[in-house]
Design a protein around this motif. Sequence first.
Motif: not given
Length: 202
Positions: A31-49
């Motif tokens: 669960s913690v590893l998947f949460l890290i993956l979710a944060f990384v993809n959220g950072a990618g969305i912020f970078m696109l914005a």
Amino acid sequence: MTLQLAFFYLFATVAIISAVMVISSRNPVHSVLFLILAFVNGAGIFMLAGAEFLALLLIVVYVGAVMVLFLFVVMMLDVDFAQLRQGILQYAPVGALIGGVLLIELILVAGSFVVTPEVASSSAVPFVEGMSNTEALGNMLYTRYVYLFEAAGLILLVAMIGAIVLTLKHKPNVKRQDINAQVARKREDAVEVVSVESGKGI
């Protein structure tokens, strides 16, 4: 479809799947590893914005510090998760009620962009020329939203104290320091005078 839109759909899809796996995984380490993956993809969305400060903050602070700390805590502490899940069913109605309220709020927020798009556009902060992303964010947080920012910090403090209280287990075989017993002890309790006969040891 442009390249930026394709990356947005990619990051958003992986983030949603990771978020679902966080709450559905039986192993807390997964669960913690998947949460890290979710944060990384959220950072990618912020970078696109165009919010590069929030993207790097999400990577450095949450992924690099908080989530890694959670991972080490979950892996190193001897937490009995089966015992923690025993009373989870009695809180299920409250959790379902809160989840339903949040779902209704999300639907109303998403519907407002479709029904009245002028309301969403009117609440936007005007862009100031010559001001960087970081400066604009700090200007908003510490002026218009300073009370909400402090309230969020207070909520995080309460959550941290609650997590410590819930996970702190006092084992009976572990010696712990008792400050009151140390301060209140007397000389007779700490020193014992023994009369030893001549030629014999203790």
